[in-house]
Design an enzyme around this catalytic site. Structure first.
Site, mmCIF file in Angstrom:
data_model
loop_
_atom_site.group_PDB
_atom_site.id
_atom_site.type_symbol
_atom_site.label_atom_id
_atom_site.label_comp_id
_atom_site.label_asym_id
_atom_site.label_seq_id
_atom_site.Cartn_x
_atom_site.Cartn_y
_atom_site.Cartn_z
ATOM 1 N N HIS A 57 -43.059 18.213 -38.073
ATOM 2 C CA HIS A 57 -44.073 17.785 -39.037
ATOM 3 C C HIS A 57 -43.541 16.648 -39.901
ATOM 4 O O HIS A 57 -42.906 16.873 -40.939
ATOM 5 C CB HIS A 57 -44.495 18.977 -39.903
ATOM 6 C CG HIS A 57 -45.763 18.744 -40.663
ATOM 7 N ND1 HIS A 57 -45.833 18.748 -42.038
ATOM 8 C CD2 HIS A 57 -47.019 18.479 -40.224
ATOM 9 C CE1 HIS A 57 -47.079 18.512 -42.426
ATOM 10 N NE2 HIS A 57 -47.812 18.342 -41.345
ATOM 11 N N ARG A 132 -16.157 0.808 -49.052
ATOM 12 C CA ARG A 132 -16.096 2.122 -48.395
ATOM 13 C C ARG A 132 -16.456 3.246 -49.364
ATOM 14 O O ARG A 132 -16.216 4.421 -49.087
ATOM 15 C CB ARG A 132 -14.692 2.339 -47.820
ATOM 16 C CG ARG A 132 -14.319 1.332 -46.732
ATOM 17 C CD ARG A 132 -12.971 1.655 -46.105
ATOM 18 N NE ARG A 132 -11.872 1.423 -47.031
ATOM 19 C CZ ARG A 132 -11.186 0.270 -47.110
ATOM 20 N NH1 ARG A 132 -11.521 -0.758 -46.330
ATOM 21 N NH2 ARG A 132 -10.182 0.148 -47.961
ATOM 22 N N CYS A 152 -27.273 22.018 -48.246
ATOM 23 C CA CYS A 152 -26.841 22.129 -46.848
ATOM 24 C C CYS A 152 -26.400 20.754 -46.342
ATOM 25 O O CYS A 152 -25.326 20.618 -45.762
ATOM 26 C CB CYS A 152 -27.969 22.683 -45.987
ATOM 27 S SG CYS A 152 -28.413 24.382 -46.387
ATOM 28 N N ASP A 175 -28.825 24.708 -39.793
ATOM 29 C CA ASP A 175 -29.779 25.564 -39.083
ATOM 30 C C ASP A 175 -30.354 24.710 -37.962
ATOM 31 O O ASP A 175 -31.255 23.903 -38.170
ATOM 32 C CB ASP A 175 -30.858 26.027 -40.065
ATOM 33 C CG ASP A 175 -32.010 26.765 -39.411
ATOM 34 O OD1 ASP A 175 -32.034 26.897 -38.168
ATOM 35 O OD2 ASP A 175 -32.919 27.191 -40.151
ATOM 36 N N TYR A 215 -29.790 30.879 -35.584
ATOM 37 C CA TYR A 215 -30.002 32.241 -36.077
ATOM 38 C C TYR A 215 -30.375 33.165 -34.916
ATOM 39 O O TYR A 215 -31.043 32.748 -33.958
ATOM 40 C CB TYR A 215 -31.102 32.258 -37.138
ATOM 41 C CG TYR A 215 -30.629 31.788 -38.496
ATOM 42 C CD1 TYR A 215 -29.891 32.630 -39.323
ATOM 43 C CD2 TYR A 215 -30.903 30.499 -38.944
ATOM 44 C CE1 TYR A 215 -29.440 32.206 -40.561
ATOM 45 C CE2 TYR A 215 -30.458 30.061 -40.183
ATOM 46 C CZ TYR A 215 -29.726 30.919 -40.980
ATOM 47 O OH TYR A 215 -29.268 30.501 -42.204
#
EC number: 2.1.1.45
Length: 268
Positions: A57, A132, A152, A175, A215
């Site tokens: 989506h 950098r 995350c 995930d 998972y």
């Protein structure tokens, strides 16, 4: 534009995790199959890396990125636009604490000031593109306990070579079925927007995952996804605007050919 081809890096990583992942417990109590350390590289001139073996989506991805760029830590702006992907973590007032966008745009300093990391990176891209130090971090150790969800996708870095802007993301927790397709497309979009803002072409987006996992309650969905043949990536068209002035209507994904969506529960 580079020659279009079928990209299977993401699907190959799904197979790798299913085949070799180590069973692990996790914060949510769901259980995962996990590998540690993996990298994917996408040439953004060759197409926009939006996964095709299931529908992803794009509107939610784009609006979430604009929400990050606003420096917002409340879900109301997203909800007003029909995006509910953060609702599970928000409190009764819609607050999430000092999550991604807050850290990007308003990192607090010990003397009470705030650092706008995005503005800082834009300035460096314009004045010292060989630097950098063009890094943006959401991993503020001092404020992790106040965040509804620890970042995350923790930090990213820009790099300029031959007039092209590349971006590398480090995602400490990945995930792979639900989150990573969003994250890849989100940072690819960000790279396009920042490149346009500073007058560069797009180079590569490099995704680096730390704990890369599927998972246990996503294995059936992943197995179904891996029966599908990927299509060529779509293309991205962006209407010119300032980085902080963009609206969702400025973005158009062209020729997005995809398989049907596959639903799966979110581990909260």
């Amino acid at each position: 534009m580079a020659e279009q081809r079928i990209d299977t890096q993401y699907e190959d990583l799904l197979r790798h995790v299913l085949a070799t992942g180590t069973p692990k417990s996790d914060r949510t109590g769901t259980g995962t199959r996990s590998v540690f350390g993996h990298q994917l590289r996408y040439d953004l001139s060759a197409g926009f890396p939006l996964v095709t073996t299931k529908r992803v989506h794009f509107k939610s991805i784009a609006l979430e990125l604009l929400w990050f760029l606003r420096g917002d830590g409340n879900v109301r702006w997203l909800q007003e636009r029909g995006v509910t992907i953060w609702d599970e973590w928000a409190d009764e007032n819609g607050d999430l604490g000092p999550v991604y966008g807050v850290q990007w745009r308003s990192w607090p300093t010990p003397d009470g000031r705030h650092v706008d990391q995005i503005a800082q990176v834009l300035h460096t891209l314009r004045t010292d593109p060989d630097s950098r130090r063009m890094v943006v971090s959401a991993w503020n150790v001092a404020e992790l306990d106040r965040m509804a969800l620890a970042p995350c996708h923790a930090f990213f870095q820009f790099h300029v070579a031959d007039g092209k802007l590349s971006c590398q993301l480090y995602q400490r927790s990945a995930d792979l079925f639900l989150g990573v397709p969003f994250n890849i497309a989100s940072y690819a979009l960000l790279t396009h927007l920042v490149a346009a803002e500073v007058g560069l072409e797009v180079g590569d987006f490099v995704w680096t995952g730390g704990d890369v996992h599927v998972y246990d309650n996503h294995v059936e969905q992943v197995t179904e996804q891996l029966t599908r043949t990927p299509y060529p990536f779509p293309r991205l068209a962006v209407r010119p605007a300032g980085l902080f002035e963009h609206e969702y209507e400025d973005f158009e994904v062209l020729d997005y050919r995809h398989h049907p969506a596959i639903k799966a529960p979110v581990a909260v």
